[in-house]
Design a protein around this motif. Structure first.
Motif, PDB file in Angstrom:
ATOM      1  N   VAL A 331      -3.237   1.038  -7.656  1.00 50.04           N
ATOM      2  CA  VAL A 331      -2.496   0.174  -6.735  1.00 50.04           C
ATOM      3  C   VAL A 331      -3.482  -0.661  -5.932  1.00 50.04           C
ATOM      4  O   VAL A 331      -4.633  -0.271  -5.740  1.00 50.04           O
ATOM      5  CB  VAL A 331      -1.605   1.003  -5.782  1.00 50.04           C
ATOM      6  CG1 VAL A 331      -0.503   1.722  -6.541  1.00 50.04           C
ATOM      7  CG2 VAL A 331      -2.446   1.978  -4.968  1.00 50.04           C
ATOM      8  N   ASN A 333      -3.296  -1.331  -2.710  1.00 48.35           N
ATOM      9  CA  ASN A 333      -3.432  -0.897  -1.315  1.00 48.35           C
ATOM     10  C   ASN A 333      -3.325   0.622  -1.183  1.00 48.35           C
ATOM     11  O   ASN A 333      -2.353   1.142  -0.613  1.00 48.35           O
ATOM     12  CB  ASN A 333      -2.346  -1.571  -0.460  1.00 48.35           C
ATOM     13  CG  ASN A 333      -2.485  -3.080  -0.431  1.00 48.35           C
ATOM     14  OD1 ASN A 333      -3.443  -3.608   0.134  1.00 48.35           O
ATOM     15  ND2 ASN A 333      -1.536  -3.770  -1.059  1.00 48.35           N
ATOM     16  N   PRO A 334      -4.310   1.362  -1.692  1.00 46.74           N
ATOM     17  CA  PRO A 334      -4.266   2.828  -1.570  1.00 46.74           C
ATOM     18  C   PRO A 334      -4.448   3.256  -0.113  1.00 46.74           C
ATOM     19  O   PRO A 334      -5.044   2.536   0.691  1.00 46.74           O
ATOM     20  CB  PRO A 334      -5.439   3.290  -2.435  1.00 46.74           C
ATOM     21  CG  PRO A 334      -6.383   2.130  -2.432  1.00 46.74           C
ATOM     22  CD  PRO A 334      -5.530   0.897  -2.374  1.00 46.74           C
ATOM     23  N   SER A 335      -3.925   4.431   0.200  1.00 45.84           N
ATOM     24  CA  SER A 335      -4.003   4.934   1.574  1.00 45.84           C
ATOM     25  C   SER A 335      -4.550   6.349   1.590  1.00 45.84           C
ATOM     26  O   SER A 335      -3.953   7.264   1.006  1.00 45.84           O
ATOM     27  CB  SER A 335      -2.614   4.910   2.225  1.00 45.84           C
ATOM     28  OG  SER A 335      -2.616   5.621   3.445  1.00 45.84           O
ATOM     29  N   SER A 346      -0.657   6.448  -2.942  1.00 49.05           N
ATOM     30  CA  SER A 346       0.381   5.423  -2.737  1.00 49.05           C
ATOM     31  C   SER A 346       1.740   5.994  -3.104  1.00 49.05           C
ATOM     32  O   SER A 346       1.855   6.757  -4.075  1.00 49.05           O
ATOM     33  CB  SER A 346       0.095   4.191  -3.597  1.00 49.05           C
ATOM     34  OG  SER A 346       1.202   3.301  -3.576  1.00 49.05           O
ATOM     35  N   CYS A 348       4.999   3.698  -2.221  1.00 47.20           N
ATOM     36  CA  CYS A 348       5.852   2.541  -2.520  1.00 47.20           C
ATOM     37  C   CYS A 348       5.300   1.683  -3.662  1.00 47.20           C
ATOM     38  O   CYS A 348       6.038   1.342  -4.604  1.00 47.20           O
ATOM     39  CB  CYS A 348       6.120   1.711  -1.271  1.00 47.20           C
ATOM     40  SG  CYS A 348       4.683   0.873  -0.578  1.00 47.20           S
ATOM     41  N   GLU A 349       4.012   1.329  -3.632  1.00 47.86           N
ATOM     42  CA  GLU A 349       3.448   0.489  -4.692  1.00 47.86           C
ATOM     43  C   GLU A 349       3.406   1.233  -6.022  1.00 47.86           C
ATOM     44  O   GLU A 349       3.774   0.690  -7.075  1.00 47.86           O
ATOM     45  CB  GLU A 349       2.059  -0.004  -4.308  1.00 47.86           C
ATOM     46  CG  GLU A 349       2.071  -1.033  -3.180  1.00 47.86           C
ATOM     47  CD  GLU A 349       0.685  -1.570  -2.865  1.00 47.86           C
ATOM     48  OE1 GLU A 349       0.589  -2.677  -2.327  1.00 47.86           O
ATOM     49  OE2 GLU A 349      -0.325  -0.872  -3.160  1.00 47.86           O
ATOM     50  N   LYS A 365       2.597  -3.816  -0.529  1.00 45.69           N
ATOM     51  CA  LYS A 365       3.122  -2.915   0.499  1.00 45.69           C
ATOM     52  C   LYS A 365       3.428  -3.640   1.804  1.00 45.69           C
ATOM     53  O   LYS A 365       2.599  -4.354   2.361  1.00 45.69           O
ATOM     54  CB  LYS A 365       2.125  -1.784   0.753  1.00 45.69           C
ATOM     55  CG  LYS A 365       2.592  -0.774   1.804  1.00 45.69           C
ATOM     56  CD  LYS A 365       1.792   0.504   1.757  1.00 45.69           C
ATOM     57  CE  LYS A 365       0.351   0.301   2.138  1.00 45.69           C
ATOM     58  NZ  LYS A 365      -0.394   1.574   2.164  1.00 45.69           N
ATOM     59  N   THR A 372       7.760   2.078   4.215  1.00 48.78           N
ATOM     60  CA  THR A 372       6.889   1.184   3.437  1.00 48.78           C
ATOM     61  C   THR A 372       7.662   0.745   2.202  1.00 48.78           C
ATOM     62  O   THR A 372       8.412   1.523   1.611  1.00 48.78           O
ATOM     63  CB  THR A 372       5.584   1.883   3.007  1.00 48.78           C
ATOM     64  OG1 THR A 372       5.892   3.024   2.205  1.00 48.78           O
ATOM     65  CG2 THR A 372       4.768   2.293   4.217  1.00 48.78           C
TER      66      THR A 372
END
Length: 382
Positions: A331, A333-335, A346, A348-349, A365, A372
């Motif tokens: 993805v 935008n990894p968190s 992730s 949502c993505e 995102k 999210t």
């Protein structure tokens, strides 16, 4: 004359309504040969009730009762009676049931209402084949052997969102007049040869403003439309896209269900916040919620009340994917925070991309206080 017998694939359930004794005989005959059908006969025809028909007292009270219960009404009586009885009940061709009229002697079967979307044309042919009668079809596209917008939409699985200009576009098809089609992913490609007077336009007809993904503002390119030779503000057309059309365009709007909304949320997030987040993201990115195929989230949320109710409010299914499945999805935008809490980078993505069969992310995102969201596109052109 040889009678062509179509497959008994008309919509169900079916109500067969009679008035006279002779018509009741036909109703009983159809009840026995039409799967999913119920015969309604005057209460005085006790012989028919004994054979499984349902009695009614007043015809004027019967039609409102049947209207919301049955997908097809086969009315064995004069067409004028049916017109007067159904007129107060009519809403639109996308909502009304199919209405078929049969004369008392069983010689003619008329497709009266909802010929394409409701299936009355198909029903008329089936009933005519069972009775050895002649089907009477009056829809212009069938008579002229040209494609109809609603039939094309049904065949291709497109939602008919706005049919305001359907009559005008249909006239253009029947009379070989110019009209335009915006269909960048080629959903209507199987009908391209038949739609011979259409001007097919693509993404080049718009000046697109993007934010690195596909936040697309539908600003028409004057030069591109001039080269097409049609003005979408005065010449009607067909808009086939998950994007919202410019307000000034005169168009039938057909929605392909090509979007997947990935959703992550905190525990006990209210339904309203999730629904408003989806609608806000779609509005800002000029996307139509009618184009959503499904929502998707992580399996940890499969009993989250607000999320389940949000899917119901949005009238779309929701799928829940395992953390092992989401962990394998790259993805943008990894968190690390999400990974620390539930073991994936992730929700949502990753959920949007995994649930989109051959997808790409078109909205990365987006965050609210507790939600999210991300949107992926699958299917044609993805």
């Amino acid at each position: 004359m040889a009678i062509e017998t179509p497959a008994l694939d008309m919509p169900q359930p079916i109500a067969v309504v009679s008035i006279t004794r002779q018509a009741t005989g036909l109703a009983l005959r159809l009840k026995e040969t039409l799967p999913g059908s119920t015969a309604y006969v005057p209460a005085r025809h006790g012989f028919a009730v004994a054979m499984g028909a349902r009695p009614y007292d007043r015809l004027r009270d019967l039609f409102p009762e049947l209207w919301g219960q049955y997908r097809v009404l086969v009315c064995i009586m004069a067409a004028g009676i049916v017109v007067r009885a159904t007129a107060p009940l009519l809403r639109s061709k996308t909502l009304d049931p199919a209405v078929v009229v049969v004369d008392e002697r069983g010689q003619y079967v008329i497709s009266l209402l909802s010929g394409h979307v409701g299936g009355a044309n198909r029903a008329a042919r089936v009933v005519a084949s069972l009775l050895g009668a002649q089907a009477v079809i009056t829809t212009g596209s069938d008579v002229c052997q040209k494609p109809a917008l609603d039939s094309m939409a049904l065949a291709l699985g497109l939602d008919m969102e706005d049919m305001t200009w359907a009559a005008r576009v249909t006239t253009a098809i029947l009379d070989d007049e110019p009209f335009w089609i915006y269909d960048p992913d080629g959903h209507l490609a199987p009908y391209r040869a038949a739609l011979k007077t259409a001007e097919w336009v693509g993404e080049s007809a718009f000046v697109a403003e993007r934010d690195g993904f596909d936040a697309w503002t539908p600003t028409p390119s004057r030069a591109a439309w001039n080269s097409c030779g049609v003005d979408p503000r005065s010449v009607p057309g067909v808009w086939v896209s998950e994007r919202e059309k410019p307000e000034s365009f005169r168009a039938v709007v057909l929605r392909p269900r090509t979007l997947v909304v990935g959703v992550g949320c905190n525990r006990n997030t209210p339904t309203q916040e999730i629904v408003e987040a989806v609608r806000d993201v779609f509005q800002r990115h000029h996307l139509a919620t009618k184009a959503v195929r499904t929502l998707a989230s992580v399996d940890l949320k499969e009993r989250e009340p607000g999320l389940l109710e949000a899917a119901r409010v949005l009238e779309r299914p929701i799928v829940f994917l395992s953390r092992q499945t989401l962990q394998t999805q790259p993805v943008p935008n990894p968190s690390s925070v999400v990974h620390r809490h539930i073991g994936v980078f992730s929700v949502c993505e990753a959920a949007a991309l995994k649930a989109a069969r051959t997808g790409r992310l078109i909205v990365p995102k987006q965050r609210t206080c507790n939600v999210t969201l991300a949107v992926a596109k699958d299917g044609c052109g993805s």
